[in-house]
Design a protein around this motif. Structure first.
Motif, mmCIF file in Angstrom:
data_model
loop_
_atom_site.group_PDB
_atom_site.id
_atom_site.type_symbol
_atom_site.label_atom_id
_atom_site.label_comp_id
_atom_site.label_asym_id
_atom_site.label_seq_id
_atom_site.Cartn_x
_atom_site.Cartn_y
_atom_site.Cartn_z
ATOM 1 N N VAL A 188 0.836 -1.197 0.000
ATOM 2 C CA VAL A 188 0.000 0.000 0.000
ATOM 3 C C VAL A 188 0.873 1.249 0.000
ATOM 4 O O VAL A 188 0.639 2.197 -0.762
ATOM 5 C CB VAL A 188 -0.954 -0.001 1.212
ATOM 6 C CG1 VAL A 188 -1.726 1.317 1.291
ATOM 7 C CG2 VAL A 188 -1.920 -1.179 1.134
ATOM 8 N N VAL A 189 1.909 1.242 0.834
ATOM 9 C CA VAL A 189 2.837 2.370 0.881
ATOM 10 C C VAL A 189 3.552 2.516 -0.455
ATOM 11 O O VAL A 189 3.719 3.626 -0.980
ATOM 12 C CB VAL A 189 3.856 2.183 2.018
ATOM 13 C CG1 VAL A 189 4.938 3.258 1.966
ATOM 14 C CG2 VAL A 189 3.153 2.205 3.371
ATOM 15 N N ARG A 190 3.954 1.415 -1.011
ATOM 16 C CA ARG A 190 4.653 1.426 -2.293
ATOM 17 C C ARG A 190 3.776 2.015 -3.401
ATOM 18 O O ARG A 190 4.199 2.890 -4.159
ATOM 19 C CB ARG A 190 5.081 0.001 -2.640
ATOM 20 C CG ARG A 190 5.905 -0.143 -3.907
ATOM 21 C CD ARG A 190 6.160 -1.629 -4.180
ATOM 22 N NE ARG A 190 6.908 -1.830 -5.404
ATOM 23 C CZ ARG A 190 8.207 -2.032 -5.462
ATOM 24 N NH1 ARG A 190 8.932 -2.023 -4.357
ATOM 25 N NH2 ARG A 190 8.810 -2.241 -6.622
ATOM 26 N N ALA A 191 2.527 1.532 -3.457
ATOM 27 C CA ALA A 191 1.620 2.012 -4.497
ATOM 28 C C ALA A 191 1.293 3.484 -4.312
ATOM 29 O O ALA A 191 1.183 4.233 -5.285
ATOM 30 C CB ALA A 191 0.333 1.179 -4.479
ATOM 31 N N ARG A 192 1.163 3.924 -3.065
ATOM 32 C CA ARG A 192 0.858 5.333 -2.812
ATOM 33 C C ARG A 192 2.008 6.219 -3.263
ATOM 34 O O ARG A 192 1.794 7.275 -3.863
ATOM 35 C CB ARG A 192 0.562 5.563 -1.332
ATOM 36 C CG ARG A 192 0.173 7.013 -1.011
ATOM 37 C CD ARG A 192 -0.095 7.216 0.471
ATOM 38 N NE ARG A 192 -1.181 6.374 0.927
ATOM 39 C CZ ARG A 192 -1.056 5.410 1.848
ATOM 40 N NH1 ARG A 192 0.123 5.158 2.384
ATOM 41 N NH2 ARG A 192 -2.094 4.692 2.213
ATOM 42 N N ALA A 193 3.247 5.796 -2.982
ATOM 43 C CA ALA A 193 4.405 6.584 -3.407
ATOM 44 C C ALA A 193 4.465 6.682 -4.923
ATOM 45 O O ALA A 193 4.733 7.746 -5.486
ATOM 46 C CB ALA A 193 5.692 5.964 -2.856
ATOM 47 N N GLN A 194 4.198 5.574 -5.609
ATOM 48 C CA GLN A 194 4.209 5.594 -7.071
ATOM 49 C C GLN A 194 3.103 6.501 -7.620
ATOM 50 O O GLN A 194 3.318 7.255 -8.572
ATOM 51 C CB GLN A 194 4.053 4.174 -7.605
ATOM 52 C CG GLN A 194 5.287 3.306 -7.369
ATOM 53 C CD GLN A 194 5.065 1.883 -7.814
ATOM 54 O OE1 GLN A 194 4.500 1.075 -7.095
ATOM 55 N NE2 GLN A 194 5.497 1.580 -9.014
ATOM 56 N N ALA A 195 1.932 6.411 -7.002
ATOM 57 C CA ALA A 195 0.829 7.265 -7.453
ATOM 58 C C ALA A 195 1.152 8.732 -7.231
ATOM 59 O O ALA A 195 0.860 9.586 -8.085
ATOM 60 C CB ALA A 195 -0.458 6.879 -6.722
ATOM 61 N N ASP A 196 1.768 9.042 -6.084
ATOM 62 C CA ASP A 196 2.161 10.429 -5.808
ATOM 63 C C ASP A 196 3.176 10.910 -6.834
ATOM 64 O O ASP A 196 3.137 12.073 -7.277
ATOM 65 C CB ASP A 196 2.741 10.544 -4.401
ATOM 66 C CG ASP A 196 1.683 10.409 -3.305
ATOM 67 O OD1 ASP A 196 0.485 10.509 -3.628
ATOM 68 O OD2 ASP A 196 2.073 10.192 -2.143
ATOM 69 N N ASN A 197 4.104 10.036 -7.198
ATOM 70 C CA ASN A 197 5.101 10.413 -8.205
ATOM 71 C C ASN A 197 4.448 10.692 -9.557
ATOM 72 O O ASN A 197 4.829 11.629 -10.263
ATOM 73 C CB ASN A 197 6.145 9.307 -8.341
ATOM 74 C CG ASN A 197 7.061 9.208 -7.134
ATOM 75 O OD1 ASN A 197 7.089 10.104 -6.290
ATOM 76 N ND2 ASN A 197 7.802 8.108 -7.050
ATOM 77 N N GLU A 198 3.491 9.873 -9.907
ATOM 78 C CA GLU A 198 2.798 10.079 -11.173
ATOM 79 C C GLU A 198 2.017 11.393 -11.174
ATOM 80 O O GLU A 198 1.994 12.126 -12.174
ATOM 81 C CB GLU A 198 1.888 8.886 -11.451
ATOM 82 C CG GLU A 198 2.686 7.623 -11.774
ATOM 83 C CD GLU A 198 1.938 6.342 -11.486
ATOM 84 O OE1 GLU A 198 0.717 6.402 -11.193
ATOM 85 O OE2 GLU A 198 2.561 5.257 -11.533
ATOM 86 N N ASP A 199 1.412 11.704 -10.029
ATOM 87 C CA ASP A 199 0.703 12.986 -9.911
ATOM 88 C C ASP A 199 1.673 14.157 -10.039
ATOM 89 O O ASP A 199 1.382 15.160 -10.695
ATOM 90 C CB ASP A 199 -0.028 13.066 -8.574
ATOM 91 C CG ASP A 199 -1.232 12.136 -8.496
ATOM 92 O OD1 ASP A 199 -1.680 11.663 -9.561
ATOM 93 O OD2 ASP A 199 -1.710 11.875 -7.374
ATOM 94 N N GLU A 200 2.836 14.028 -9.401
ATOM 95 C CA GLU A 200 3.841 15.087 -9.458
ATOM 96 C C GLU A 200 4.350 15.278 -10.881
ATOM 97 O O GLU A 200 4.508 16.409 -11.363
ATOM 98 C CB GLU A 200 5.003 14.754 -8.514
ATOM 99 C CG GLU A 200 6.215 15.668 -8.612
ATOM 100 C CD GLU A 200 6.044 17.037 -7.964
ATOM 101 O OE1 GLU A 200 7.024 17.804 -7.902
ATOM 102 O OE2 GLU A 200 4.918 17.332 -7.514
ATOM 103 N N MET A 201 4.589 14.178 -11.584
ATOM 104 C CA MET A 201 5.041 14.295 -12.967
ATOM 105 C C MET A 201 3.979 14.955 -13.830
ATOM 106 O O MET A 201 4.291 15.798 -14.685
ATOM 107 C CB MET A 201 5.401 12.914 -13.519
ATOM 108 C CG MET A 201 6.714 12.368 -12.965
ATOM 109 S SD MET A 201 7.270 10.866 -13.824
ATOM 110 C CE MET A 201 6.027 9.693 -13.298
ATOM 111 N N ALA A 202 2.737 14.595 -13.602
ATOM 112 C CA ALA A 202 1.651 15.196 -14.389
ATOM 113 C C ALA A 202 1.575 16.702 -14.143
ATOM 114 O O ALA A 202 1.374 17.491 -15.074
ATOM 115 C CB ALA A 202 0.328 14.525 -14.050
ATOM 116 N N ARG A 203 1.752 17.112 -12.866
ATOM 117 C CA ARG A 203 1.747 18.556 -12.559
ATOM 118 C C ARG A 203 2.925 19.247 -13.242
ATOM 119 O O ARG A 203 2.791 20.345 -13.792
ATOM 120 C CB ARG A 203 1.808 18.779 -11.046
ATOM 121 C CG ARG A 203 0.502 18.519 -10.309
ATOM 122 C CD ARG A 203 0.584 19.037 -8.876
ATOM 123 N NE ARG A 203 1.647 18.378 -8.119
ATOM 124 C CZ ARG A 203 1.482 17.266 -7.409
ATOM 125 N NH1 ARG A 203 0.286 16.675 -7.375
ATOM 126 N NH2 ARG A 203 2.482 16.731 -6.748
#
Length: 600
Positions: free
Chosen positions: A130-145
């Motif tokens: 869960v922690v791993r997936a959340r970090a990846q999702a946060d990274n994807e959001d940051e890249m999109a921004r």
């Protein structure tokens, strides 16, 4: 929650694309680099600084909650424009900082360009899916921004950096080169600007984490290398007598006997160290098919004041030293851009950031926006608030070897027993942080049977109780009461021991320590853990007094750099959880101490 790195690669691609390598991903490290996007001219023509707007936060949590306004950012950027700064580096693509900064620049037509950051977090070592997936999702959001900002503010954003110090061996935010290369490609495929990743020079020079983490795949995805070099920090690990491959530098400059010139010689040597770091990265790129890839120094700096955290700062951290380093950086940049030197230098940083604790005080301006000497030199006629420190080179700090006092010849150095009234001459007791426990000195009604001063008929001892630890634990130390600290030459005790009596039901281990200065001027610490059954230590629900004897050789084995000729902390006792394995909790049982001394 099944988002993975692959999802990031599925983001719609527009505005970019291609590769910096003729042979593309998977090619040999020696693949030639002909597809590089040109580095904008602002890197070679403008002064550049790293920018962050935080003013009041003193912790990372405080930074997260601090309110940043457009007015504040405008005030900051106006100061930088007045200082002649034309390029700023941002570290993330957040709405709070990056979007606001870009909006203020555009709305006010400020003559500042931006190297935009996209901050990605480590995820590969997370065991919790869960922690791993959340970090990846946060990274994807940051890249999109970041992609959105780079496209929306294409006139202001001249370059994009994905990640910050993720691949050097000591990174606290480690990301593999495979993952970083994929992140960089994801962003580069969607933006028109040149793209890089910021990391320590050692990574770009081939000193990566291991053989599998070399820069090859990353180099195939970037348009320029952005390297970090911090001679001031590296001085803490510099040893010119060793034979390792890491470049050391002579920050002490003891060969300069004219003390009016030692500070300048040290700063000159620091510039030489930065140039060596650059040369190593340049050589590695050249040998691996990237001779056409430009290098920018994405971070380098000098502390304008001592923030603690390193004993060397007392010889280096001063506004005059900072001005000298910054001035020499500008000279180097000007002289080398037309040949094989860095195409730009981003100075770290514009303003102090108190939330960074010991890693603060790098700013050209203080947190209150007061101009330090280096900033004042950029525009001597500016009407901004100026640091009152004298800025002449003659006020710069330089290394002075520690004073070697006469060796103590008595058979014993007593820190506490019945015969001690008040702390021993020249010493005082300090908590690591106030409020973490109550110290009763002296307590009465009990005394260790072995107390050397018990013949005086008293029954005094020390007591630590009412513990309210910090997140790391607590600690108490006996150190020099003088400012600056005066060391004790206890070299005659090298074959002796430290002894003390203790009475407690405190659970788990405790940490006993000493510290010393060294001939290099760098304070070193050494700690030994005591737990039931070792060195005579005992702890039980119905405690009695026990006598602890720790050979000095145990401290020297724990840290061979310990120098008993320059002892600073004569004795400390602490519970630092990362060392003891204990947990953070209040209500810890009292600890009684007595009869503390060194013996030959």
């Amino acid at each position: 929650m099944a988002l993975g790195l692959g999802a990031a690669l599925l983001l719609s691609a527009c505005g970019g694309g291609g590769t910096t390598s003729d042979q593309g991903s998977g090619a040999s490290p020696a693949a030639s680099a002909s597809g590089l996007r040109a580095l904008p001219a602002v890197f070679t023509t403008a002064k550049a600084v790293a920018y962050s707007p935080y003013r009041t936060a003193t912790t990372d949590a405080g930074r997260a909650s601090e309110v940043i306004t457009d007015v504040q950012v405008k005030q900051d950027l106006d100061l930088l424009v007045t200082a002649g700064i034309g390029l700023i580096r941002l570290f993330d693509s957040s709405d709070k900082v990056a979007l606001r900064t870009l909006r203020v620049i555009r709305d006010n037509a400020l003559p500042i360009k931006v190297m935009l950051g996209i901050y990605v977090n480590s995820f590969e070592n997370a065991s919790d899916p869960v922690v791993r997936a959340r970090a990846q999702a946060d990274n994807e959001d940051e890249m999109a921004r970041g992609v959105t900002l780079a496209k929306t503010y294409a006139a202001e954003v001249v370059a994009v950096s994905v990640g910050n110090e993720t691949m050097v061996s000591w990174s606290f935010n480690p990301i593999s080169t495979v993952a970083m290369a994929a992140y960089i490609k994801t962003v580069r495929d969607q933006v028109p600007q040149p793209v890089t990743t910021d990391d320590n020079y050692a990574f770009y020079a081939g000193f990566a984490r291991n053989a599998a983490e070399q820069p090859g795949e990353v180099l195939r995805q970037i348009d320029f290398a952005s390297i970090h070099t911090y001679p001031m920090l590296d001085a803490q690990y510099s040893d010119t007598s060793d034979t390792d491959l890491l470049p050391d530098w002579d920050w002490q400059q003891l060969g300069v006997t004219d003390l009016t010139k030692r500070a300048a010689a040290s700063v000159d040597a620091a510039i030489g160290k930065a140039q060596t770091d650059y040369a190593r990265a340049r050589s590695y790129l050249d040998k691996n098919g990237r001779a056409n890839m430009p290098i920018v120094i994405g971070e380098t700096g000098w502390k304008g004041a001592d923030s603690g955290g390193s004993a060397l700062y007392k010889f280096q951290a001063h506004p005059a030293n900072q001005k000298m380093y910054f001035s020499r950086l500008l000279d180097w940049a000007l002289a080398s851009r037309s040949n094989n030197g860095p195409k730009g230098i981003v100075y770290f940083e514009a303003f102090d950031e108190p939330w960074k604790g010991n890693d603060d005080k790098w700013g050209l301006f203080t947190k209150d926006r007061t101009a330090r000497c280096a900033a004042q030199a950029l525009n001597p006629t500016a009407t901004w608030t100026k640091d009152s420190t004298a800025c002449a080179d003659s006020n710069a700090l330089y290394f002075v070897p520690p004073v070697l006092n006469a060796a103590l010849t008595t058979p014993r150095l007593t820190i506490f027993n019945e015969s001690v009234t008040g702390w021993p001459a020249g010493m005082r007791a300090d908590a690591y942080e106030t409020g973490t426990f109550n110290l009763i000195y002296p307590n009465t009604g009990d005394s260790a049977p072995s107390d050397l001063g018990a013949s005086l008929g008293a029954s005094n001892f020390l007591q630590l109780d009412t513990f309210t630890p910090k997140s790391y634990g607590w600690g108490l130390l006996w150190q020099s009461s003088s400012t600056p600290a005066v060391s004790a030459n206890l070299s005659s005790f090298a074959n002796g021991s430290i002894r003390f009596s203790v009475k407690t039901a405190y659970a788990g281990s405790l940490r006993v320590g000493i510290s010393s200065d060294t001939s290099l001027g760098a304070v070193v610490e050494s700690f030994v853990l005591v737990s039931n059954g070792n060195y005579g230590y005992c702890s039980s629900a119905s405690p009695g007094w026990c006598d602890v004897t720790i050979p000095l050789s145990a401290f020297q084995a724990a840290n061979p750099k310990l120098d008993l000729r320059y002892v600073l902390t004569r004795f400390s006792i602490s519970d630092v959880y990362t060392d003891t394995g204990n947990t953070d909790a209040t209500g810890k049982p009292a600890i009684a101490l007595d009869n503390i001394y060194w013996i030959r």
